[in-house]
Motif scaffolding. Structure first.
Motif, PDB file in Angstrom:
ATOM      1  N   UNK A  57       0.801  -1.220   0.000  1.00 23.50           N
ATOM      2  CA  UNK A  57       0.000   0.000   0.000  1.00 23.50           C
ATOM      3  C   UNK A  57       0.836   1.272   0.000  1.00 23.50           C
ATOM      4  N   UNK A  58       2.115   1.143  -0.297  1.00 21.38           N
ATOM      5  CA  UNK A  58       2.968   2.322  -0.474  1.00 21.38           C
ATOM      6  C   UNK A  58       3.716   2.193  -1.795  1.00 21.38           C
ATOM      7  N   UNK A  59       3.814   3.285  -2.563  1.00 19.15           N
ATOM      8  CA  UNK A  59       4.517   3.221  -3.856  1.00 19.15           C
ATOM      9  C   UNK A  59       6.002   2.957  -3.665  1.00 19.15           C
ATOM     10  N   UNK A  60       6.609   2.293  -4.643  1.00 13.85           N
ATOM     11  CA  UNK A  60       8.032   2.005  -4.579  1.00 13.85           C
ATOM     12  C   UNK A  60       8.850   3.289  -4.513  1.00 13.85           C
ATOM     13  N   UNK A  61       8.431   4.317  -5.231  1.00 14.74           N
ATOM     14  CA  UNK A  61       9.189   5.567  -5.243  1.00 14.74           C
ATOM     15  C   UNK A  61       9.253   6.175  -3.842  1.00 14.74           C
ATOM     16  N   UNK A  62       8.158   6.112  -3.089  1.00 19.43           N
ATOM     17  CA  UNK A  62       8.144   6.642  -1.722  1.00 19.43           C
ATOM     18  C   UNK A  62       9.066   5.818  -0.830  1.00 19.43           C
ATOM     19  N   UNK A  65      12.586   6.919  -1.630  1.00 18.78           N
ATOM     20  CA  UNK A  65      12.861   8.230  -1.031  1.00 18.78           C
ATOM     21  C   UNK A  65      13.181   8.092   0.455  1.00 18.78           C
ATOM     22  N   UNK A  66      12.413   7.234   1.138  1.00 14.92           N
ATOM     23  CA  UNK A  66      12.652   7.022   2.568  1.00 14.92           C
ATOM     24  C   UNK A  66      14.044   6.440   2.799  1.00 14.92           C
ATOM     25  N   UNK A  71      16.803   7.986   5.575  1.00 12.79           N
ATOM     26  CA  UNK A  71      17.722   7.310   6.504  1.00 12.79           C
ATOM     27  C   UNK A  71      18.978   8.112   6.833  1.00 12.79           C
ATOM     28  N   UNK A  72      19.564   8.866   5.886  1.00 10.88           N
ATOM     29  CA  UNK A  72      20.729   9.682   6.257  1.00 10.88           C
ATOM     30  C   UNK A  72      20.445  10.676   7.376  1.00 10.88           C
ATOM     31  N   UNK A  83      19.878   0.922  -2.069  1.00 15.50           N
ATOM     32  CA  UNK A  83      18.496   1.352  -1.818  1.00 15.50           C
ATOM     33  C   UNK A  83      17.541   0.759  -2.849  1.00 15.50           C
ATOM     34  N   UNK A  84      17.977   0.730  -4.104  1.00 14.48           N
ATOM     35  CA  UNK A  84      17.138   0.163  -5.148  1.00 14.48           C
ATOM     36  C   UNK A  84      16.864  -1.312  -4.919  1.00 14.48           C
ATOM     37  N   UNK A  85      17.889  -2.061  -4.547  1.00 16.59           N
ATOM     38  CA  UNK A  85      17.722  -3.494  -4.289  1.00 16.59           C
ATOM     39  C   UNK A  85      16.813  -3.727  -3.090  1.00 16.59           C
ATOM     40  N   UNK A  86      17.034  -2.955  -2.014  1.00 19.81           N
ATOM     41  CA  UNK A  86      16.192  -3.104  -0.817  1.00 19.81           C
ATOM     42  C   UNK A  86      14.742  -2.767  -1.137  1.00 19.81           C
ATOM     43  N   UNK A  87      14.541  -1.671  -1.880  1.00 21.85           N
ATOM     44  CA  UNK A  87      13.181  -1.273  -2.233  1.00 21.85           C
ATOM     45  C   UNK A  87      12.480  -2.312  -3.089  1.00 21.85           C
ATOM     46  N   UNK A  88      13.200  -2.850  -4.074  1.00 22.30           N
ATOM     47  CA  UNK A  88      12.620  -3.866  -4.952  1.00 22.30           C
ATOM     48  C   UNK A  88      12.322  -5.143  -4.176  1.00 22.30           C
ATOM     49  N   UNK A  89      13.200  -5.496  -3.243  1.00 17.82           N
ATOM     50  CA  UNK A  89      12.981  -6.676  -2.409  1.00 17.82           C
ATOM     51  C   UNK A  89      11.784  -6.482  -1.496  1.00 17.82           C
ATOM     52  N   UNK A  90      11.700  -5.312  -0.888  1.00 13.22           N
ATOM     53  CA  UNK A  90      10.612  -5.005   0.046  1.00 13.22           C
ATOM     54  C   UNK A  90       9.259  -5.073  -0.654  1.00 13.22           C
TER      55      UNK A  90
END
Length: 214
Positions: A57-62, A65-66, A71-72, A83-90
């Motif tokens: 229920x949250x877009x990959x782009x958001x 961004x998080x 995180x920094x 970040x891209x790999x983590x986002x795609x995995x999530x």
């Protein structure tokens, strides 16, 4: 177009690498979550359900961004590729979990009960009875998710990863050749997606012969 071809080649390989790693991890996450849901493991089932709801229920782009910009702020800095790999995995893990869970539930209950009757443990049931059959039921959804996740790499441009889409945007800004750049972008994705689609279609037809009870 010939002059900028090396840029597209580099971007294509980067897109493939990130997509492949992300999809592999998504499969692992989805499989673990589906097993937890199938056996209704207490406590863990609730955690998995919360994860699935957030991821779907949250877009990959958001999410990116998080990871990349948010995180920094708390002292955690990750590269764009990580970040891209983590986002795609999530995101992918949540979709894969639903596909695998539905495939497991499609396995005849009589076979599961028979496995229990002859003394198989839950791990043995998964390995010898449930997963081999669930795989054939899951292939259509699994294939759709793989293609979906590969196309979702296009939003990586939002965190400055030089994949196909971001490379195209940069070249359009440098040379002002919009039509040529977009044409190369379409060709790049076709080079990736067409062979994958053909292979997954063949795989779906192939595994149908392995279904039990038909």
């Amino acid at each position: 177009m010939i002059d900028v071809l090396p840029h597209y080649k580099t971007a294509l390989w980067l897109t493939l690498k990130l997509a492949f790693i992300g999809i592999v991890f998504a499969i692992l996450v989805g499989l673990i979550c589906s097993i937890i849901q199938y056996f209704k493991i207490k406590a863990l089932s609730n955690i998995v359900q919360v994860y699935l709801e957030i991821a779907r229920n949250t877009p990959l782009l958001i999410q990116l961004f998080f990871l990349y910009y948010g995180l920094p702020k708390v002292g955690i800095t990750l590269s764009g590729e990580v970040c891209g790999i983590i986002g795609l995995t999530f995101l992918g893990g949540s979709y894969m979990a639903e596909v695998f869970r539905s495939g497991m539930e499609a396995v005849a209950k009589s076979q599961v009960e028979t496995g229990k009757a002859i003394g198989l443990s839950n791990l043995q049931l998964m390995r010898y009875v449930i997963i081999p059959q669930a795989f054939s039921y899951s292939v259509p959804g699994f294939s759709a998710n793989c293609i979906f996740l590969l196309k979702e790499t296009s939003v990586f441009s939002g965190i400055a990863i030089l994949e196909l889409t971001n490379t195209t945007k940069n070249l359009m800004g440098i040379f002002y050749k919009t039509n040529e750049a977009l044409f190369m972008l379409v060709v790049g994705y076709l080079i990736i997606l067409l062979p994958l689609t053909i292979f997954l279609t063949w795989l779906e037809r192939r595994v149908r012969h392995a279904e039990f009870g038909n």
